[in-house]
Structures are given as structure tokens and as C-alpha cells.
Design an enzyme around this catalytic site. Structure first.
Site, PDB file in Angstrom:
ATOM      1  N   CYS A  51       1.088  -1.196   0.084  1.00 43.66           N
ATOM      2  CA  CYS A  51      -0.438   0.012  -0.051  1.00 43.66           C
ATOM      3  C   CYS A  51       0.567   1.460   0.105  1.00 43.66           C
ATOM      4  CB  CYS A  51      -0.861   0.561   1.272  1.00 43.66           C
ATOM      5  SG  CYS A  51      -2.159  -1.391   1.324  1.00 43.66           S
ATOM      6  N   HIS A  59      -9.416   2.295  -2.580  1.00 40.33           N
ATOM      7  CA  HIS A  59      -7.971   1.938  -1.932  1.00 40.33           C
ATOM      8  C   HIS A  59      -7.712   0.811  -2.805  1.00 40.33           C
ATOM      9  CE1 HIS A  59      -4.627   1.195   0.047  1.00 40.33           C
ATOM     10  NE2 HIS A  59      -4.883   0.117   0.735  1.00 40.33           N
ATOM     11  N   CYS A  79       0.486   2.858   5.698  1.00 38.09           N
ATOM     12  CA  CYS A  79       0.680   1.732   6.312  1.00 38.09           C
ATOM     13  C   CYS A  79       0.635   0.559   5.321  1.00 38.09           C
ATOM     14  CB  CYS A  79      -0.396   0.945   7.769  1.00 38.09           C
ATOM     15  SG  CYS A  79      -2.038   0.512   7.489  1.00 38.09           S
TER      16      CYS A  79
END
Length: 483
Positions: free
Chosen positions: A97, A413, A443
Site C-alpha cells: 500500500c 484504496h 501503512c
């Protein structure tokens, strides 16, 4: 370097452009596009807004996690699709990510080291097109059944050490810190409300390059428009890059032109081609159903994480242009912000959820910022509502200064792109709401996190790009024509 001023040197890394695509829901409006095609749209728009010719780019760095079946050298595919010459080096970055933000960090390091003057960095992801795998097929499935493995889950959403989903790690975090279901749902609803309000005010439109609704196959012909280098938009030197499908170049160029031509605002069209402007998941949130959704990752009666308070799987891309201050002055580039400092951190893989609280102090120290209170605006990636809630508490961040235009729980996302997307959004927040210092943190699976601090520098040579608060989408889009 003090927290009250920044000294600009020839090798200071500056952000001169920042843009993203709209985010499409899983198997939704952008599913017709591959990750590399989405990346091409973002790169092309970033160059146009910086008033750069493709030949002036020294390097391309793009984050991407789900690279299986994209073909060889996905970053190069995106660069060529955007019209950059084949001589442009391009590298793919996978830090889960954090990939998109890590790409920007690597770009800043290249500028600081003097190995590059102009770097395009960002991320791209098509979660809709992640393939399934058939393990063992190469050796031959001689007898019995073969099993498909979901590449999206295996390579993007699963902790390989404990063999648990990222959502199960979010449940561990919620349990340890006492963050209940109601608090997570309230956070999710607030994130959605903020994102809807930012879109309605016309703020979000300034971040976005629109995409044709029906994909590359429509082969939209771009209106004639001149680059700083004199070539037609999307074609370095006026010709398609060798080995690059002309239909992609044409469609990318048409989208870049549409962001200028469709001054009527989101939903408009240029040349009869309908364009996608909106983040698709905003229309899918149902506040009435939110409290009734069942926990997905812990179903023993104690679960708190649901599809409603977790970030949706989405498709999208984001790109920024990072240049040395010397290049800003020499080329007359718009100076959106200076990169003050950045950092990485890591801990046990199952506790990636709290890694932002570990990395932010390191990034602030690298930036010469003494305390979190000196930062005007924050973007903390909302992998899950609990992640944002817990890290706000651990860092002591004011809720009204974090993700004020909505976060990933509302917008989505696209894992390889999100680190860059939140940086694009932060720069837009600084433009819309004023402020000098901003910080992003994201994160990533494996226990890590990355963070960056940027500063808006007023009254410097090359200052331009995003202005102050603009009241409508139409005026925002008119402003884009000058970027």
C-alpha cells in the site's frame, strides 16, 4: 532546517504537478482499463499541468502491487502510453500500500543526489483485473482437481506469515485498542460525508483527469493542442512512440484535453465523448444499511470490521512530477510544494495497522518539524476505519485536520496507487484550505509504513499551479487550463 522556513538549494526536491484519475469501484466504471493504461492517463495529465514536454523527463517511477499478467515492464508501458520517448528509464515499485508514496520518495532521493532533475512518480492499480492463478499447472495436474488462487487476495490483501487477511489484522488492532463497531461506523460515515462535500464544492475536480467512459477501444481523437515543446499532446515530437499503440496515445491525449475543454464541470463531455469524473464508490455508501452490515473477518459475534468501515477495492492511478529547484527555475515550472522530509518504518507484519504512528515522528524529524501541532493538514490512509482512528489517537492528531476531504474508506484504496493519491489530495487540501505544512502517512502489508512532509512555499520563483480556494468546479477546471 527549521520548521518555520525552508532554504531552497539547487537540489531541493519540488513537486511541480499532482494529478489522479477518478477511482472506479471493483468491477465498475474503470474495469475496462488495465493498470498500465490508468498510469498513462495520470502521467500525461501530470506533464501537461507542469507544462513539460515528455522529452524533458529523466525517469519514471511507478508503484504497483498486482503486476501479474500486465506484461513485461509495466512502468515502461505506462510511460510509453503517456507519450514519453522510449529512451525514458522506467521502474516499478512494490511496497504494497505504500508503493505510490515510496515511488515519490525515490524520486526525491534521485533529485537530491543529482542523478535526475525531472522525475514522474506515482502509482497505478486495477484491482478489477487482477488474475487468478493455477498453481501446479506448469508441472501438470496429473490426477484430481486443480485449485484457483485469487491473485488479488494472495499478493495484495493477505499476510503470508500468519496466512490471514489484512482485515483480520484490523480486528486485532480494534481489539487491542478498544475501538468498537460504532466508532468505526461513525468514522466511515464521516469520511463519506467529507468526500461528498469536497466533491460538491468543486474541490475534488482539481485533482482529477477524466477518463473516457468506454475504454481505449473508443479511440477518441484529441483536439489539436500544443505542448511547451511544440508537439501535439500525447505525441513526443508529433509522432507515436515506437511500439506504443496509437489508440492509447490518442485516448490519453483526448482525456488530458478534455480536462481543459470541458469547462462546464464534472459530467461534461468533449468532442461528443462522455467522460468519467466522479469517484464511483461515493454513490454506493448507504448510511441506513451501514450499521446492519455483518462483520466480515470475525464472525464469532465479536467482529467489528465490515465492508462499510473498510476501504473499498478500487481501480485508479496518481502521478506527480518531482523536480529539482534548479529545474524549476530553469524551466519556469509551477512550484506547488517542497518535499521537506520522508521516512519508512516497520514492525511485526500483523501490526502494520499502527505503523503510521511509528513512521510519522521519523518523517517529522527528517523535515525539521518539532511537533505534530506544527503541521496544518494530514492525510492518513484509511485502509480500515480503525487504522485512521487508532493512529490519530497514538499521534495526538486533531480529527478536524485529518483526511478533511474524505479518505480511502469513502474514495477507495487502489493499493499500488493510494500512497501517491493521498499526497495529491493533501496538496489539494493545502490549496483549498490554506496552510503551509502537510504530512501524509500510509501503512502497508508486511508491517511497514511510509510518511512524507511537504511545505507550500510562497513568493518563490516558479510559484504557480494550484491557487487559493476556488468556489466552483467550473472555475477549477478553467484554472487547470493554465497549469
Amino acid at each position: 532546517m527549521s520548521s518555520t522556513s525552508v532554504e531552497l538549494t539547487p537540489r531541493t526536491p519540488c513537486i511541480v504537478s499532482a494529478v489522479r484519475t477518478p477511482l472506479g469501484a471493483f468491477q465498475g466504471s474503470l474495469a475496462a482499463y488495465t493498470a498500465t493504461e490508468l498510469g498513462a492517463f495520470a502521467i500525461r495529465a501530470a506533464l501537461d499541468r507542469a507544462r513539460l514536454h515528455p522529452g524533458q523527463v529523466d525517469e519514471v517511477l511507478l508503484g504497483n502491487v498486482l503486476a501479474a499478467n500486465l506484461g513485461q515492464a509495466p512502468a515502461t508501458q505506462a510511460a510509453l502510453g503517456a507519450g514519453l520517448p522510449p529512451s525514458t528509464p522506467a521502474t516499478l515499485v512494490n511496497k504494497v500500500c505504500s508503493s505510490g508514496l515510496k515511488a515519490v520518495m525515490l524520486a526525491a532521493q534521485a533529485v537530491m543526489a543529482g542523478s535526475a532533475d525531472v522525475v514522474v512518480a506515482g502509482g497505478m492499480e486495477s484491482m478489477s483485473n487482477a488474475p487468478h492463478y493455477l498453481p501446479g499447472a506448469r508441472r501438470g495436474i496429473r490426477m484430481g482437481d486443480g485449485s484457483l488462487v485469487d491473485g488479488l487476495v494472495r499478493d495484495g490483501l493477505c499476510d503470508p506469515y500468519s496466512d490471514i487477511h489484512m482485515g483480520s489484522c484490523a480486528e486485532l488492532c480494534a481489539e487491542r485498542f478498544g475501538i468498537g463497531r460504532r466508532q468505526q461506523d461513525e468514522h466511515a460515515l464521516q469520511s463519506h460525508q467529507r468526500a461528498v462535500a469536497a466533491a460538491a464544492a468543486g474541490f475534488t475536480a482539481a485533482e482529477i483527469v477524466p477518463l473516457p467512459k468506454h475504454g481505449i477501444s473508443d479511440r477518441a481523437t484529441p483536439p489539436a493542442a500544443a505542448n511547451p515543446g511544440g508537439a501535439t499532446i500525447g505525441t513526443p515530437g508529433g509522432a507515436a512512440a515506437s511500439g506504443t499503440p496509437h489508440s492509447l496515445l490518442s485516448t490519453v491525449a483526448a482525456a488530458a484535453a478534455a480536462s481543459v475543454a470541458a469547462a462546464g464541470g464534472p459530467g461534461g463531455a468533449a468532442g461528443g465523448v462522455p467522460y468519467i469524473w466522479e469517484d464511483e464508490t461515493l454513490s454506493k455508501m448507504d448510511p441506513v444499511r451501514l450499521p446492519a452490515l455483518k462483520p466480515y473477518f470475525r464472525r464469532d459475534g465479536g467482529g467489528t470490521v465490515t465492508a462499510g468501515n473498510a476501504s473499498p477495492m478500487t481501480d485508479g492511478a496518481a502521478a506527480l512530477v518531482v523536480a529539482s529547484y534548479e529545474a524549476v527555475q530553469r524551466l519556469g515550472l509551477p512550484l506547488l510544494a517542497v518535499i521537506r522530509g520522508f521516512a519508512d518504518a516497520a514492525q511485526a507484519p500483523e501490526w502494520f495497522t499502527t505503523a503510521p504512528a511509528l513512521v510519522v515522528p521519523r518523517a517529522l524529524r527528517a523535515a525539521g518539524v518539532a511537533a505534530v501541532g506544527e503541521v496544518d493538514w494530514w492525510e492518513v490512509n484509511e485502509a480500515f476505519s480503525v487504522v485512521d482512528v487508532v493512529n490519530r489517537q497514538l499521534l495526538g492528531l486533531p480529527a478536524d485536520r485529518v483526511n478533511v476531504h474524505g479518505g480511502s474508506v469513502a474514495l477507495g484504496h487502489p493499493i499500488g496507487a493510494s500512497g501517491a493519491r493521498i499526497l495529491v489530495t493533501l496538496l489539494n487540501v493545502l490549496r483549498c484550505r490554506g496552510g503551509r505544512l502537510g504530512c501524509v502517512a500510509v501503512c502497508n502489508g508486511g508491517g511497514g509504513a511510509s510518511s512524507m512532509v511537504v511545505e507550500v512555499v510562497e513568493g518563490r520563483e516558479g510559484q504557480g499551479g494550484m491557487g487559493q480556494r476556488v468556489p466552483s468546479a467550473a472555475s477549477l477546471l478553467r484554472q487547470q487550463s493554465q497549469l
